[in-house]
Design a protein around this motif. Structure first.
Motif, mmCIF file in Angstrom:
data_model
loop_
_atom_site.group_PDB
_atom_site.id
_atom_site.type_symbol
_atom_site.label_atom_id
_atom_site.label_comp_id
_atom_site.label_asym_id
_atom_site.label_seq_id
_atom_site.Cartn_x
_atom_site.Cartn_y
_atom_site.Cartn_z
ATOM 1 N N VAL A 38 55.220 51.509 67.445
ATOM 2 C CA VAL A 38 53.968 50.759 67.606
ATOM 3 C C VAL A 38 53.517 50.838 69.068
ATOM 4 O O VAL A 38 52.337 51.065 69.366
ATOM 5 C CB VAL A 38 54.146 49.288 67.170
ATOM 6 C CG1 VAL A 38 52.865 48.492 67.438
ATOM 7 C CG2 VAL A 38 54.546 49.202 65.699
ATOM 8 N N ALA A 39 54.469 50.653 69.992
ATOM 9 C CA ALA A 39 54.131 50.688 71.422
ATOM 10 C C ALA A 39 53.487 52.032 71.796
ATOM 11 O O ALA A 39 52.469 52.066 72.493
ATOM 12 C CB ALA A 39 55.391 50.443 72.250
ATOM 13 N N ARG A 40 54.069 53.115 71.329
ATOM 14 C CA ARG A 40 53.532 54.455 71.682
ATOM 15 C C ARG A 40 52.138 54.656 71.101
ATOM 16 O O ARG A 40 51.272 55.259 71.735
ATOM 17 C CB ARG A 40 54.481 55.546 71.156
ATOM 18 C CG ARG A 40 55.791 55.590 71.934
ATOM 19 C CD ARG A 40 56.696 56.721 71.435
ATOM 20 N NE ARG A 40 57.937 56.738 72.198
ATOM 21 C CZ ARG A 40 59.153 56.514 71.682
ATOM 22 N NH1 ARG A 40 59.304 56.293 70.380
ATOM 23 N NH2 ARG A 40 60.213 56.521 72.455
ATOM 24 N N ARG A 41 51.917 54.134 69.910
ATOM 25 C CA ARG A 41 50.588 54.265 69.280
ATOM 26 C C ARG A 41 49.549 53.442 70.038
ATOM 27 O O ARG A 41 48.435 53.898 70.258
ATOM 28 C CB ARG A 41 50.695 53.780 67.828
ATOM 29 C CG ARG A 41 49.417 53.979 67.013
ATOM 30 C CD ARG A 41 49.541 53.301 65.667
ATOM 31 N NE ARG A 41 49.501 51.853 65.803
ATOM 32 C CZ ARG A 41 50.161 50.987 65.020
ATOM 33 N NH1 ARG A 41 50.925 51.418 64.047
ATOM 34 N NH2 ARG A 41 50.049 49.687 65.209
ATOM 35 N N GLU A 42 49.930 52.239 70.457
ATOM 36 C CA GLU A 42 48.965 51.315 71.061
ATOM 37 C C GLU A 42 48.733 51.549 72.548
ATOM 38 O O GLU A 42 47.709 51.119 73.081
ATOM 39 C CB GLU A 42 49.425 49.860 70.844
ATOM 40 C CG GLU A 42 49.473 49.434 69.395
ATOM 41 C CD GLU A 42 48.099 49.464 68.726
ATOM 42 O OE1 GLU A 42 47.097 49.176 69.394
ATOM 43 O OE2 GLU A 42 48.054 49.807 67.521
ATOM 44 N N LEU A 43 49.705 52.173 73.218
ATOM 45 C CA LEU A 43 49.560 52.399 74.667
ATOM 46 C C LEU A 43 50.056 53.802 75.007
ATOM 47 O O LEU A 43 51.096 53.976 75.657
ATOM 48 C CB LEU A 43 50.340 51.336 75.443
ATOM 49 C CG LEU A 43 50.078 51.258 76.956
ATOM 50 C CD1 LEU A 43 48.610 50.965 77.267
ATOM 51 C CD2 LEU A 43 50.976 50.208 77.607
ATOM 52 N N PRO A 44 49.290 54.829 74.573
ATOM 53 C CA PRO A 44 49.769 56.210 74.765
ATOM 54 C C PRO A 44 49.911 56.611 76.226
ATOM 55 O O PRO A 44 50.660 57.551 76.528
ATOM 56 C CB PRO A 44 48.712 57.072 74.040
ATOM 57 C CG PRO A 44 47.580 56.171 73.706
ATOM 58 C CD PRO A 44 48.037 54.757 73.800
ATOM 59 N N ALA A 45 49.247 55.917 77.127
ATOM 60 C CA ALA A 45 49.327 56.292 78.544
ATOM 61 C C ALA A 45 50.666 55.912 79.165
ATOM 62 O O ALA A 45 51.023 56.418 80.233
ATOM 63 C CB ALA A 45 48.195 55.612 79.316
ATOM 64 N N ALA A 46 51.415 55.009 78.525
ATOM 65 C CA ALA A 46 52.710 54.584 79.073
ATOM 66 C C ALA A 46 53.825 55.478 78.527
ATOM 67 O O ALA A 46 53.646 56.215 77.564
ATOM 68 C CB ALA A 46 52.984 53.125 78.703
ATOM 69 N N SER B 70 45.816 51.573 86.926
ATOM 70 C CA SER B 70 46.349 52.748 87.633
ATOM 71 C C SER B 70 47.874 52.744 87.758
ATOM 72 O O SER B 70 48.459 53.696 88.281
ATOM 73 C CB SER B 70 45.727 52.840 89.028
ATOM 74 O OG SER B 70 46.089 51.690 89.753
ATOM 75 N N LEU B 71 48.540 51.715 87.294
ATOM 76 C CA LEU B 71 49.998 51.645 87.453
ATOM 77 C C LEU B 71 50.718 52.598 86.515
ATOM 78 O O LEU B 71 50.243 52.892 85.416
ATOM 79 C CB LEU B 71 50.482 50.219 87.164
ATOM 80 C CG LEU B 71 50.018 49.134 88.134
ATOM 81 C CD1 LEU B 71 50.565 47.784 87.705
ATOM 82 C CD2 LEU B 71 50.447 49.474 89.546
ATOM 83 N N ARG B 72 51.884 53.056 86.947
ATOM 84 C CA ARG B 72 52.766 53.810 86.050
ATOM 85 C C ARG B 72 53.581 52.785 85.249
ATOM 86 O O ARG B 72 54.246 51.918 85.839
ATOM 87 C CB ARG B 72 53.685 54.712 86.866
ATOM 88 C CG ARG B 72 54.664 55.465 85.985
ATOM 89 C CD ARG B 72 55.482 56.490 86.777
ATOM 90 N NE ARG B 72 56.444 57.093 85.878
ATOM 91 C CZ ARG B 72 57.763 56.977 85.982
ATOM 92 N NH1 ARG B 72 58.289 56.302 86.993
ATOM 93 N NH2 ARG B 72 58.558 57.532 85.106
ATOM 94 N N LEU B 73 53.544 52.888 83.941
ATOM 95 C CA LEU B 73 54.176 51.895 83.072
ATOM 96 C C LEU B 73 55.250 52.560 82.214
ATOM 97 O O LEU B 73 55.000 53.573 81.558
ATOM 98 C CB LEU B 73 53.128 51.249 82.168
ATOM 99 C CG LEU B 73 51.943 50.592 82.895
ATOM 100 C CD1 LEU B 73 50.918 50.075 81.898
ATOM 101 C CD2 LEU B 73 52.423 49.468 83.811
ATOM 102 N N VAL B 74 56.436 51.956 82.234
ATOM 103 C CA VAL B 74 57.566 52.489 81.458
ATOM 104 C C VAL B 74 58.164 51.334 80.657
ATOM 105 O O VAL B 74 58.403 50.247 81.197
ATOM 106 C CB VAL B 74 58.652 53.084 82.388
ATOM 107 C CG1 VAL B 74 59.792 53.672 81.570
ATOM 108 C CG2 VAL B 74 58.055 54.129 83.322
#
Ligand SMILES: C[S@@+](CC[C@H](N)C(=O)[O-])C[C@H]1O[C@@H](n2cnc3c(N)ncnc32)[C@H](O)[C@@H]1O
Length: 205
Positions: A80-88, A65-69
Motif C-alpha cells: 500500500v505504501a509503495r502504491r500511495e507514495l511512489p516517490a519514497a 523535497s525530502l528524501r523519504l525512506v
C-alpha cells in the motif's frame, strides 16, 4: 525476536493492510507527527515501522523535497505504501536490524510501533546507529488514558503488545537513555479514543 512473534505481527498487519488507511486515528496522528517534527537541516527521513506510509505521506505533503525512506516487516502494508507514495523508497526489514547504512538519516520517525517490538533496547541502538550527527528521533507511543486503558496491552495471536515502557515521558526517557538519547521535548495529543505521547529524542552530545 522469535519467529512466532514476528509471524503473528506480519499476519495481523497483512490482514489490516487493505483497510488500514481508513483509520482516522492513524491519519490524524501522522499529521500530528509531521507537524511536531523539526525539519531544519533535514535531508533524509527514515520512518521505522512505516506501515502504509501514512507518516511519510504527511511529511511529503509539507516537505516535498525530502528524501523519504520507510522500513516495515509486513509486505502487505508496504505494498500500500509503495502504491500511495511512489516517490519514497520502501524496504522490507526489521526494526531490530535495519537494512540501512550508519548515519544515513537526519530524522528517524517511529509511530505506534515500539509496543510491538520484543527488544526495544536493540531498536533504540539501531536508531542511534542510523542517525547522522545532530539528527533527531521522533517517536509516538500510546499513553495512558484512564477511561480507555492501553495499560496491559491486549493479547493477539502470536504476540502481546507492551505499552508500559513508552507511556510516559519519564519511562520513554529511561528506555532510550542506554542508546545515548535524551528527551528534548514532547507533547500529548488525543486522537480519536487514544492519547498519544509524541516525543523528540536527541543523541547526547
Ligand atoms: C500500528 S502500525 C503503525 C504504522 C505506521 N507507523 C503508522 O503510524 O501508520 C505498526 C507497524 O509496525 C510494523 N512492525 C511491527 N513490528 C515491527 C518490527 N519489529 N520491525 C519492523 N516493522 C514492525 C507492522 O508491520 C506495522 O506495519
Amino acid at each position: 525476536m522469535s519467529d512466532e512473534r514476528m509471524a503473528g505481527i506480519i499476519a495481523r498487519f497483512d490482514e489490516r493492510a487493505a483497510d488500514y488507511d481508513d483509520s482516522a486515528m492513524h491519519r490524524a496522528l501522522a499529521e500530528a507527527v509531521a507537524g511536531f517534527a523539526d525539519f531544519d537541516q533535514v535531508g533524509t527521513v527514515l520512518d521505522v515501522g512505516t506501515g502504509t506510509g501514512l507518516v511519510l505521506r504527511a511529511i511529503a505533503a509539507r516537505h516535498p523535497s525530502l528524501r523519504l525512506v520507510g522500513v516495515d516487516v509486513t509486505p502487505g502494508m508496504l505494498a500500500v505504501a509503495r502504491r500511495e507514495l511512489p516517490a519514497a523508497e520502501f524496504i522490507e526489514g526489521r526494526a531490530e536490524e535495519l537494512p540501512v547504512a550508519d548515519a544515513a538519516a537526519d530524522l528517524v520517525t517511529c509511530v505506534t510501533v515500539l509496543h510491538l517490538v520484543a527488544d526495544p533496547a536493540a531498536v533504540f541502538d539501531e536508531f542511534a546507529r542510523m542517525l547522522a550527527p545532530e539528527g533527531t528521533l521522533v517517536t509516538a507511543t500510546f499513553a495512558v488514558r484512564p477511561e480507555h486503558g492501553h495499560g496491559a496491552g491486549a493479547a493477539t495471536p502470536g504476540y502481546t503488545p507492551n505499552h508500559a515502557p513508552f507511556q510516559t515521558p519519564e519511562a520513554l526517557a529511561e528506555v532510550a537513555a542506554p542508546a545515548g538519547f535524551v528527551l528534548a521535548r514532547h507533547e500529548t495529543v488525543d486522537v480519536g479514543d487514544d492519547r498519544v505521547l509524541i516525543a523528540e529524542l536527541a543523541p547526547v552530545d
